[in-house]
Design an enzyme around this catalytic site. Structure first.
Site, mmCIF file in Angstrom:
data_model
loop_
_atom_site.group_PDB
_atom_site.id
_atom_site.type_symbol
_atom_site.label_atom_id
_atom_site.label_comp_id
_atom_site.label_asym_id
_atom_site.label_seq_id
_atom_site.Cartn_x
_atom_site.Cartn_y
_atom_site.Cartn_z
ATOM 1 N N GLY A 1 0.828 -1.190 0.000
ATOM 2 C CA GLY A 1 0.000 0.000 0.000
ATOM 3 C C GLY A 1 0.865 1.243 0.000
ATOM 4 N N LEU B 1 7.081 1.574 3.830
ATOM 5 C CA LEU B 1 8.036 2.095 2.850
ATOM 6 C C LEU B 1 8.677 3.400 3.320
ATOM 7 C CD1 LEU B 1 5.978 1.387 -0.401
ATOM 8 C CD2 LEU B 1 7.902 0.069 0.500
ATOM 9 N N HIS C 1 -3.294 0.649 8.080
ATOM 10 C CA HIS C 1 -1.967 1.266 7.994
ATOM 11 C C HIS C 1 -2.000 2.480 7.066
ATOM 12 C CE1 HIS C 1 2.590 0.814 7.636
ATOM 13 N NE2 HIS C 1 2.293 1.640 6.640
ATOM 14 N N GLU C 2 -2.565 2.301 5.864
ATOM 15 C CA GLU C 2 -2.575 3.403 4.892
ATOM 16 C C GLU C 2 -3.492 4.533 5.339
ATOM 17 O OE1 GLU C 2 -0.178 3.498 2.887
ATOM 18 O OE2 GLU C 2 0.332 1.393 3.129
#
Length: 167
Positions: free
Chosen positions: A53, A96, A137-138
């Site tokens: 994501g 990321l 999370h996103e």
């Protein structure tokens, strides 16, 4: 999602420490060509980084938009909100924007998210296990939260090596 003009670009992923990751994103009020281009760029960036994501603030854009892969389908979710959650899970999570850091987070086992797609149509997406973690999370990114804020344990370098093995 790929457009006809194929002007996609890989964008730089903002890393932890950049204040943009701690800001609250503004809603997308109109799906413009720029928003469509952002979605395409985010898609290319996500695949290049081999992620699950990506949220707009991770590429420096303070808009409520995320890409999330759930059950092998990539969704572009505009103004997403969690409308239902159930159960609980604790599992490994990474980001990321926080490279080489892994942690155990406590998340719902299943979530349902309502959002707009790139056509401005309302959609709902339900994710379980990894899908639920990825959606939570996103969406957290849109409110300035990183998984490390939610982690119940950050893995030591030794634990990371034990979990992932040597490359």
């Amino acid at each position: 999602m790929s457009g006809a003009d194929n002007d996609m670009a890989i964008r730089n992923i903002v890393k932890e420490g950049d204040p943009i990751l701690r800001k609250i994103c503004r809603p997308v009020t109109e799906i413009t060509p720029r928003i469509r281009q952002l979605a395409e760029d985010m898609e290319e960036t996500l695949y290049e980084a081999n992620g699950v994501g990506l949220a707009a603030p991770q590429v420096g854009i303070l808009r409520r938009m995320v890409l999330v892969e759930v059950d092998d389908v990539l969704y572009c979710l505009i103004n997403p909100e969690i409308i239902e959650s159930e159960g609980e899970q604790e599992d490994l999570e990474g980001c990321l924007s926080v490279p080489e850091v892994w942690g155990i987070t406590h998340r719902p086992k299943k979530v349902t998210v309502r959002a707009l797609d790139l056509n401005g149509e309302e959609i709902t997406v339900t994710g379980e296990d990894l899908g639920a973690r990825a959606l939570c999370h996103e969406i957290d990114h849109l409110d300035g939260h990183l998984f490390t804020d939610r982690a119940v344990h950050i893995l030591t370098p030794e634990e990371v090596e034990e979990h992932f093995g040597k490359n």
